[in-house]
Design an enzyme around this catalytic site. Structure first.
Site, mmCIF file in Angstrom:
data_model
loop_
_atom_site.group_PDB
_atom_site.id
_atom_site.type_symbol
_atom_site.label_atom_id
_atom_site.label_comp_id
_atom_site.label_asym_id
_atom_site.label_seq_id
_atom_site.Cartn_x
_atom_site.Cartn_y
_atom_site.Cartn_z
ATOM 1 N N SER A 433 -34.380 9.677 -12.051
ATOM 2 C CA SER A 433 -35.117 8.616 -12.739
ATOM 3 C C SER A 433 -36.306 8.099 -11.938
ATOM 4 O O SER A 433 -37.330 7.726 -12.522
ATOM 5 C CB SER A 433 -34.177 7.461 -13.094
ATOM 6 O OG SER A 433 -33.513 6.981 -11.944
ATOM 7 N N HIS A 485 -36.834 2.886 -9.358
ATOM 8 C CA HIS A 485 -37.664 2.891 -10.570
ATOM 9 C C HIS A 485 -39.044 2.311 -10.291
ATOM 10 O O HIS A 485 -40.076 2.894 -10.668
ATOM 11 C CB HIS A 485 -36.965 2.091 -11.678
ATOM 12 C CG HIS A 485 -35.769 2.777 -12.234
ATOM 13 N ND1 HIS A 485 -34.943 2.195 -13.176
ATOM 14 C CD2 HIS A 485 -35.239 4.005 -11.986
ATOM 15 C CE1 HIS A 485 -33.964 3.030 -13.482
ATOM 16 N NE2 HIS A 485 -34.127 4.132 -12.766
#
Length: 512
Positions: A433, A485
């Protein structure tokens, strides 16, 4: 009557034949390679549930989905053809799962032995009735694991494994398990309290535990429970031969009751599924156009499977995305065949195969900054990231080109890993991610500075809001590495800015 015979001949009877062949083939495969030869390096939950859940889709997608089109299925707001595929898969899956339970139990007899040492002479047996045995209760070795389960990982499961050595039987252990499930929505303090209460309650139960009440013993095969007991053994025996350890767990019920009604339910479940599919086959009409195309062996016009497979083709239109998708899938398959739990591996398991944590990186294991970006904490984690990578790749692959796309992905993944260890001191971080957020950082830069044409910008803003914004929002509620992230997103935006400064005209031309 003629229409009914066509539906039975072209759809229902092929389903019956393929279903029976699939169920029998998997059971035969399992019996030969796992039970008799013992050469399958897979966990029991994988063999008992996940493979049976997945394997029916192979014959359905290869042979039955084309035949389903013959039926005139109309379903508002959905894909009726997929509903039929799902019903066929379920009709095969349930009997296969039940048959695995029966096969595992029916393939072994109860072996009577005078003492624990004699169990070693029956290497391929599973159940033992021991005449006399004694334990070294002064050497109780504990090991605790925690795994998530349920929809959206809503439950947190604590397992306390206690391995106790038998006397006069080297490498043979008595296994005791205590379990507790709590909500994974609790905050960290509430989880800590629940964990301490679980340990204290388990200690009280252990003090009154009757070690001699076992009716018979079951030898554990390749499973998460066996790994838990081995973890306990390794706490006091570093470098122990894991394969040479025998874990026996006590069973209090009668051995004759172990089969339950599994055998009957194999046929009952298949009969129910076959009857439901018979109704589903006979009720609709016939799509004459699809029937003619099927007889002439014409390809499907709207073939979602073909489009999906083309997307995974490294020589297809999304070359770079395909390579990265396949790499992530390949690493997950290696994890699976290495014996990791495919739904919720423990942090220690992830760390051992290359997960990212500050202590290891700061002592020179820098490769973890990259390897962790291809490791995933379960099947759902993998699927979510593959979707994000696929969507981002659709927008950027052809614009950046293979070299720039893959290089940007790797650089953003490494920066995301660095951000993770800077923010978290003792958290094991894994997943693609961070690198994927790097791609969305590039998309954000290309959107703000109008690299994408006007008609595409509304789409990119929606994608950024739904995927990137939604993921960041959920990250604030815990369980998600938002540091990675943000690290990926910011680094991607910077890379996007550099590309815009150096290649703006070329990027705009490709984006058209």
């Amino acid at each position: 009557m003629n229409r009914l015979s066509i539906k039975l001949r072209e759809v229902y009877f092929p389903f019956l034949i393929i279903s029976i062949a699939t169920i029998l083939s998997y059971n035969l495969f399992r019996w030969i390679f796992d039970i008799k030869l013992g050469i399958l390096p897979l966990k029991e939950d994988l063999l008992n549930f996940w493979i049976p859940f997945a394997i029916p889709w192979v014959p359905i997608l290869l042979w039955l989905r084309r035949r389903i089109r013959i039926l005139k299925i109309s379903r508002k707001g959905g894909d009726g053809n997929f509903a039929y595929q799902f019903a066929m898969a379920l009709a095969m899956t349930v009997p296969i799962i039940i048959s695995q339970n029966y096969l595992q139990k029916a393939s072994y007899d109860l072996i009577f032995v005078n003492n624990i040492q004699q169990t070693k002479a029956h290497e391929k047996e599973k159940y033992f009735k021991v005449n006399t045995y004694s334990l070294d209760k002064g050497t109780l070795l504990p090991y605790v694991t925690s795994r998530t389960s349920g929809k959206y990982n809503s439950r947190l499961n604590f397992h306390l494994y206690i391995s106790c050595p038998f006397k006069n039987a080297e490498n043979v252990w008595y296994g005791i398990t205590f379990k507790k499930t709590i909500s994974n929505r609790l905050n960290d303090h509430e989880k800590d309290v629940a964990y301490k209460n679980f340990i204290q309650a388990s200690e009280r139960k252990l003090k009154t535990y009757s070690f001699q009440n076992a009716n018979y013993f079951q030898k554990l095969g390749n499973s998460d429970d066996r790994d838990g007991f081995l973890g306990a053994i390794k706490t006091a025996n570093k470098g122990v031969d894991e394969k040479g350890q025998i874990i026996l767990v006590p069973k209090m019920e009668s051995f004759v009751d172990k089969h339950d009604n599994s055998f009957t339910w194999i046929f009952a479940s298949f009969g129910i599924g076959a009857f439901v599919l018979l109704l589903m086959t006979t009720l609709p009409g016939i799509n004459k156009k699809e029937l003619n195309n099927f007889k002439k062996r014409k390809d499907l016009k709207d073939d979602d499977l073909k489009e999906f497979l083309e997307y995974l083709n490294p020589m297809g239109p999304y070359k770079s995305t395909s390579i990265l998708l396949l790499l992530n899938i390949a690493v997950f398959l290696v994890m699976m065949f290495s014996g990791l739990n495919i739904i919720s591996p423990t942090p220690q398991e992830l760390l051992e195969i290359g997960g990212n944590r500050r202590a290891e990186v700061m002592t020179g294991e820098f490769s973890r900054l990259l390897t962790s970006t291809f490791i995933h904490g379960g099947l759902l984690h993998l699927v979510m990231n593959l979707v994000g990578l696929g969507l981002g790749g659709m927008l950027l692959d052809s614009i950046l080109g293979r070299f720039q796309f893959i290089l940007s992905y790797i650089l953003c993944g490494i920066v995301a890993s660095i951000a993770s260890i800077l923010w978290y001191e003792n958290t094991v971080s894994v997943g693609a991610s961070g690198a994927i957020f790097g791609l969305y950082g590039i998309i954000l830069a290309f959107t703000i500075f109008k690299i994408f044409p006007r008609y595409m910008r509304s789409t990119t803003w929606i994608l950024l809001g739904l995927y990137a914004g939604g993921s960041l929002l959920f990250g604030f509620f815990g369980g998600i590495d938002n540091a990675a992230h943000f690290g990926g997103l910011i680094s991607g935006f910077v890379i996007g800015g550099i590309l815009i400064v150096t290649q703006k005209e070329a990027l705009m031309q490709k984006a058209k």
